[in-house]
Design a protein around this motif. Structure first.
Motif, PDB file in Angstrom:
ATOM      1  N   CYS A  16       1.215  -1.095  -0.019  1.00  0.00           N
ATOM      2  CA  CYS A  16      -0.108  -0.032   0.244  1.00  0.00           C
ATOM      3  C   CYS A  16       0.913   1.175   0.412  1.00  0.00           C
ATOM      4  O   CYS A  16       0.568   2.630   0.273  1.00  0.00           O
ATOM      5  N   GLY A  17       2.034   1.386  -0.673  1.00  0.00           N
ATOM      6  CA  GLY A  17       3.225   2.457  -0.900  1.00  0.00           C
ATOM      7  C   GLY A  17       3.780   3.036   1.064  1.00  0.00           C
ATOM      8  O   GLY A  17       3.159   4.519   0.118  1.00  0.00           O
ATOM      9  N   LEU A  18       3.600   2.391   1.382  1.00  0.00           N
ATOM     10  CA  LEU A  18       3.672   1.940   2.897  1.00  0.00           C
ATOM     11  C   LEU A  18       4.549   2.324   3.500  1.00  0.00           C
ATOM     12  O   LEU A  18       5.233   2.509   4.925  1.00  0.00           O
ATOM     13  N   ASP A  19       5.680   1.514   2.591  1.00  0.00           N
ATOM     14  CA  ASP A  19       6.848   1.292   3.462  1.00  0.00           C
ATOM     15  C   ASP A  19       8.104   2.397   3.804  1.00  0.00           C
ATOM     16  O   ASP A  19       9.058   2.149   2.971  1.00  0.00           O
ATOM     17  N   ASN A  20       8.105   2.477   4.165  1.00  0.00           N
ATOM     18  CA  ASN A  20       8.939   4.087   4.748  1.00  0.00           C
ATOM     19  C   ASN A  20       9.682   3.458   5.899  1.00  0.00           C
ATOM     20  O   ASN A  20       8.788   3.277   6.862  1.00  0.00           O
ATOM     21  N   VAL A  21      10.266   4.269   5.693  1.00  0.00           N
ATOM     22  CA  VAL A  21      11.104   4.478   7.573  1.00  0.00           C
ATOM     23  C   VAL A  21      10.228   5.194   8.436  1.00  0.00           C
ATOM     24  O   VAL A  21      10.762   4.475   9.911  1.00  0.00           O
ATOM     25  N   HIS A  22       9.553   6.363   8.236  1.00  0.00           N
ATOM     26  CA  HIS A  22       8.582   6.753   9.341  1.00  0.00           C
ATOM     27  C   HIS A  22       7.597   5.959  10.053  1.00  0.00           C
ATOM     28  O   HIS A  22       7.539   5.663  11.148  1.00  0.00           O
ATOM     29  N   VAL A  23       7.080   4.995   8.740  1.00  0.00           N
ATOM     30  CA  VAL A  23       6.189   3.923   9.461  1.00  0.00           C
ATOM     31  C   VAL A  23       7.264   3.566  10.131  1.00  0.00           C
ATOM     32  O   VAL A  23       5.992   2.095  11.627  1.00  0.00           O
ATOM     33  N   ARG A  24       7.563   1.994   9.683  1.00  0.00           N
ATOM     34  CA  ARG A  24       7.925   0.997  10.498  1.00  0.00           C
ATOM     35  C   ARG A  24       8.779   1.486  11.655  1.00  0.00           C
ATOM     36  O   ARG A  24       8.425   0.961  13.012  1.00  0.00           O
ATOM     37  N   GLU A  25       9.491   3.043  12.013  1.00  0.00           N
ATOM     38  CA  GLU A  25       9.621   3.430  13.067  1.00  0.00           C
ATOM     39  C   GLU A  25       8.401   3.507  13.850  1.00  0.00           C
ATOM     40  O   GLU A  25       8.605   3.328  14.988  1.00  0.00           O
ATOM     41  N   ALA A  26       7.536   4.301  13.093  1.00  0.00           N
ATOM     42  CA  ALA A  26       6.727   4.977  14.307  1.00  0.00           C
ATOM     43  C   ALA A  26       5.733   3.454  14.964  1.00  0.00           C
ATOM     44  O   ALA A  26       5.443   3.672  16.081  1.00  0.00           O
ATOM     45  N   LEU A  27       5.770   2.270  13.833  1.00  0.00           N
ATOM     46  CA  LEU A  27       4.911   1.302  14.165  1.00  0.00           C
ATOM     47  C   LEU A  27       5.568   0.728  15.641  1.00  0.00           C
ATOM     48  O   LEU A  27       5.044   0.140  16.555  1.00  0.00           O
ATOM     49  N   VAL A  28       7.125   0.143  15.220  1.00  0.00           N
ATOM     50  CA  VAL A  28       7.678  -0.134  16.577  1.00  0.00           C
ATOM     51  C   VAL A  28       7.622   0.705  17.868  1.00  0.00           C
ATOM     52  O   VAL A  28       6.816  -0.193  18.990  1.00  0.00           O
ATOM     53  N   LEU A  29       7.890   2.084  18.075  1.00  0.00           N
ATOM     54  CA  LEU A  29       8.004   2.898  19.022  1.00  0.00           C
ATOM     55  C   LEU A  29       6.134   2.279  19.533  1.00  0.00           C
ATOM     56  O   LEU A  29       5.854   2.251  20.688  1.00  0.00           O
ATOM     57  N   ALA A  30       5.612   2.787  18.995  1.00  0.00           N
ATOM     58  CA  ALA A  30       3.599   2.848  19.222  1.00  0.00           C
ATOM     59  C   ALA A  30       3.765   1.606  19.765  1.00  0.00           C
ATOM     60  O   ALA A  30       2.518   1.568  20.952  1.00  0.00           O
ATOM     61  N   ALA A  31       4.165   0.233  19.606  1.00  0.00           N
ATOM     62  CA  ALA A  31       3.989  -0.909  20.054  1.00  0.00           C
ATOM     63  C   ALA A  31       4.459  -1.168  21.422  1.00  0.00           C
ATOM     64  O   ALA A  31       3.561  -1.542  22.764  1.00  0.00           O
ATOM     65  N   LYS A  32       5.597  -0.368  21.731  1.00  0.00           N
ATOM     66  CA  LYS A  32       6.268  -0.176  22.932  1.00  0.00           C
ATOM     67  C   LYS A  32       5.596   0.677  23.928  1.00  0.00           C
ATOM     68  O   LYS A  32       4.680   0.213  25.028  1.00  0.00           O
ATOM     69  N   VAL A  33       4.921   2.090  23.513  1.00  0.00           N
ATOM     70  CA  VAL A  33       4.118   2.288  24.586  1.00  0.00           C
ATOM     71  C   VAL A  33       2.855   2.113  24.462  1.00  0.00           C
ATOM     72  O   VAL A  33       2.186   2.836  25.130  1.00  0.00           O
ATOM     73  N   LEU A  34       1.967   1.128  23.120  1.00  0.00           N
ATOM     74  CA  LEU A  34       0.964   0.963  23.487  1.00  0.00           C
ATOM     75  C   LEU A  34       0.931  -0.997  25.180  1.00  0.00           C
ATOM     76  O   LEU A  34       0.199  -1.014  25.707  1.00  0.00           O
ATOM     77  N   ALA A  35       2.121  -1.068  24.899  1.00  0.00           N
ATOM     78  CA  ALA A  35       2.661  -1.803  25.945  1.00  0.00           C
ATOM     79  C   ALA A  35       2.671  -1.683  27.680  1.00  0.00           C
ATOM     80  O   ALA A  35       3.129  -2.560  28.458  1.00  0.00           O
ATOM     81  N   ALA A  36       2.998  -0.441  27.480  1.00  0.00           N
ATOM     82  CA  ALA A  36       3.157   0.555  28.430  1.00  0.00           C
ATOM     83  C   ALA A  36       2.183   0.505  29.918  1.00  0.00           C
ATOM     84  O   ALA A  36       1.341   0.629  29.464  1.00  0.00           O
ATOM     85  N   PRO A  37       2.164   0.474  30.621  1.00  0.00           N
ATOM     86  CA  PRO A  37       1.521  -0.233  32.206  1.00  0.00           C
ATOM     87  C   PRO A  37       0.447   1.753  32.282  1.00  0.00           C
ATOM     88  O   PRO A  37       1.469   2.806  32.702  1.00  0.00           O
ATOM     89  N   GLY A  38      -0.713   1.447  31.878  1.00  0.00           N
ATOM     90  CA  GLY A  38      -1.313   2.894  32.426  1.00  0.00           C
ATOM     91  C   GLY A  38      -0.962   3.596  31.506  1.00  0.00           C
ATOM     92  O   GLY A  38      -2.321   4.738  31.304  1.00  0.00           O
ATOM     93  N   VAL A  39      -0.945   3.846  29.754  1.00  0.00           N
ATOM     94  CA  VAL A  39      -0.867   4.212  28.613  1.00  0.00           C
ATOM     95  C   VAL A  39      -2.662   3.972  28.404  1.00  0.00           C
ATOM     96  O   VAL A  39      -2.729   2.638  27.324  1.00  0.00           O
ATOM     97  N   ILE A  40      -3.037   4.756  27.866  1.00  0.00           N
ATOM     98  CA  ILE A  40      -4.257   4.394  27.537  1.00  0.00           C
ATOM     99  C   ILE A  40      -4.617   5.015  25.135  1.00  0.00           C
ATOM    100  O   ILE A  40      -5.494   4.418  25.268  1.00  0.00           O
ATOM    101  N   ALA A  41      -3.857   5.887  25.431  1.00  0.00           N
ATOM    102  CA  ALA A  41      -3.608   6.706  23.778  1.00  0.00           C
ATOM    103  C   ALA A  41      -2.931   6.828  23.534  1.00  0.00           C
ATOM    104  O   ALA A  41      -1.443   7.650  24.574  1.00  0.00           O
ATOM    105  N   GLU A  42      -2.647   7.540  22.320  1.00  0.00           N
ATOM    106  CA  GLU A  42      -0.938   8.266  21.861  1.00  0.00           C
ATOM    107  C   GLU A  42      -0.888   8.887  20.735  1.00  0.00           C
ATOM    108  O   GLU A  42      -2.029   8.237  20.231  1.00  0.00           O
TER     109      GLU A  42
END
Ligand code: WAQ
Ligand code: MG
Length: 282
Positions: free
Chosen positions: A181-207
């Motif tokens: 879908c034309g989204l394979d760029n470094v911004h998207v890849r890094e943001a997904l990994v960061l977002a995944a970790k943030v969602l796993a953090a205790p007490g975080v409900i959204a970013e």
């Protein structure tokens, strides 16, 4: 203690990084003491030199300016300290411009349980530059999801999520899926990994995030239920004010959240679903 969403990572043959030593490599670059660029990855020893060189090049050739100071840290990680998990689902919400994008992102954050006051003050802070003097922060704001109060100690530094990465297998699966879908760029890849970790953090409900890179207008919101909702426009082209806010449920243990974000090693070994685009209607 890990949240129940985290799985234990087993030593499987397919996970090359688990058989070899894992290293965390982090970079931070600044110009006149202002944040220019940062990056963090997990990798094997054999990849450290190449990644370090790529990070130096990135800091020296950044669209925000060439760094005059940069730090690279490398730490070996103990296998027993590594937690696993999967990346969130991805949905693009089509918006016609950044103003509609911000209305859409605000609407989603309200749905995720962030109060209208917290949404309003956080968007205002990101739009004016959340660090003192209207500059971009090095890390993220921590925001009380109900009162909108900023909880990070240092409003220039913020809190950085580090020590997260993808297995080699998950990275190729992700890249193949994003290419479709034309989204394979470094911004998207890094943001997904960061977002995944943030969602796993205790007490975080959204970013909430949009880039501070002038040529990159996209941003996203996340929640544990809806995953990663991206908006092609959350700021006008050429704008260098951007950043991130992690919304905490009231009463969250701030020390524990920060310690998780900064120290817990997370190696993601699976990707989420790619949902069809949704067109936003005001
Ligand atoms: N931890 C906390 N905050 C961070 C981190 C981190 N590891 N890395 C960056 N930030 C904050 C910091 O304030 C940056 O100035 C800001 O986020 C933006 O960082 O199309 O590229 O690396 O789906 O410029 C999102 C949309 C792109 C991707 C985000 O952010 C898409 C982006 P950038
Ligand atoms: Mg940036």
């Amino acid at each position: 203690m890990l949240s129940p969403r985290l799985t234990t990572l087993f030593l499987r043959d397919s996970l090359r990084p688990m058989k070899e030593a894992i290293y965390s490599i982090r970079m931070h670059a600044s110009q006149n003491s202002n944040h220019v660029s940062g990056a963090e990855r997990l990798c094997n020893k054999a990849d450290l030199q190449e990644l370090a060189a790529a990070m130096v090049s990135r800091a020296l050739n950044h669209s925000k300016g060439s760094a005059d100071s940069l730090r690279i840290s490398v730490d070996r990680v103990k296998a027993e300290d590594v937690a696993g998990g999967s990346l969130p689902d991805i949905t693009t919400i089509e918006v016609s411009d950044y103003e509609q994008g911000r209305r859409a992102a605000s609407g989603m954050l309200l749905e995720f349980g962030v109060s209208s006051e917290a949404v309003k003050t956080t968007l205002e802070a990101l739009a004016r530059g959340a660090a003192p003097g209207g500059l971009a922060m090095r890390g993220a704001m921590l925001v009380d999801a109900i009162t909108g109060e900023r909880l990070e100690q240092d409003q220039a530094r913020g809190v950085r999520a580090t020590r997260m990465g993808l297995t080699a297998e998950a990275e190729s699966t992700l890249r193949a899926a994003l290419q479709g879908c034309g989204l394979d760029n470094v911004h998207v890849r890094e943001a997904l990994v960061l977002a995944a970790k943030v969602l796993a953090a205790p007490g975080v409900i959204a970013e909430l995030c949009w880039s501070d890179d002038p040529e990159y207008t996209a941003g996203y919101v996340t929640s544990p239920e809806r995953g990663y909702l991206r908006f092609p426009h959350l700021k006008p082209l050429g704008e260098t004010k951007g950043g991130r806010a992690f919304f905490l449920s009231p009463g969250a243990d701030i020390e524990r959240v920060i310690s998780f974000l900064e120290s817990q090693v997370m190696l993601f070994d699976g990707i989420g679903k790619l949902h069809p685009d949704i067109k936003w209607e005001d």
